[in-house]
Enzyme design. Structure first.
Site, PDB file in Angstrom:
ATOM      1  N   CYS A  69       0.904  -1.221   0.001  1.00 44.02           N
ATOM      2  CA  CYS A  69       0.059   0.168  -0.054  1.00 44.02           C
ATOM      3  C   CYS A  69       0.810   1.288   0.054  1.00 44.02           C
ATOM      4  CB  CYS A  69      -0.881  -0.037   1.115  1.00 44.02           C
ATOM      5  SG  CYS A  69      -1.677   1.499   1.667  1.00 44.02           S
ATOM      6  N   CYS A  72       0.108   4.122   2.593  1.00 42.37           N
ATOM      7  CA  CYS A  72       0.469   3.373   3.967  1.00 42.37           C
ATOM      8  C   CYS A  72       2.086   3.416   4.097  1.00 42.37           C
ATOM      9  CB  CYS A  72       0.380   2.053   3.954  1.00 42.37           C
ATOM     10  SG  CYS A  72      -1.319   1.425   4.013  1.00 42.37           S
TER      11      CYS A  72
END
Ligand SMILES: [Zn+2]
Length: 148
Positions: A69, A72
């Site tokens: 991600c 993230c």
């Protein structure tokens, strides 16, 4: 006399009790010796999350993330900055949802990154999406009950 606060060691999962006014005095886990409130983001496993989220009186903000991600990974240094800013009165930790897929279901995670704030054995608030350190800090300060 200050109330004692339950605080789970995010490394070994042991539950410790620390007087509220000693959170800043470098308390260590009675089982493994890890510093409990040093302002470092801990990578936790499913067991530590289950215990801490149901136990801790000290606010715990958990970042549900995954290595694939991009947002993230972008937020990681911001999350680390917020952890320093909030220590020793709140703790920040992260859990890899790829490594522990069941936690996403158990905590009803619909997208990552999602941050969930826990205190006194329950979820207090959650927020999705990558945000800067100042917003992370503000989120915790506005939603949690901080001792200091
Ligand atoms: Zn420990």
């Amino acid at each position: 006399m200050a109330a004692s606060m339950k605080i789970t060691c995010l490394d070994c999962g042991a539950v410790n009790r620390v007087p509220a006014d000693k959170l800043g005095a470098g308390p260590k886990c009675g089982t493994c010796g890890t510093r409990l409130t040093d302002g470092k983001v801990r990578e936790m496993d499913a067991n530590a999350l289950a215990k801490a989220s149901k136990t801790d009186n000290v606010p715990l903000l958990v970042d549900f993330w995954a290595p694939w991600c991009g947002p993230c990974r972008m937020m990681a240094p911001e999350f680390a900055k917020a952890a320093q800013a909030l220590a020793p009165n709140a703790r920040l930790a992260k859990i890899n949802t790829e490594e522990y897929p069941k936690v996403s279901m158990r905590h009803n995670i619909r997208g990552i990154p999602t941050m969930i704030l826990y205190q006194n054995g329950k979820e207090v608030a959650r927020q999705s999406g990558a945000v800067p350190a100042s917003a992370i800090e503000q989120f915790v300060r506005s939603k949690a009950k901080l001792t200091g």
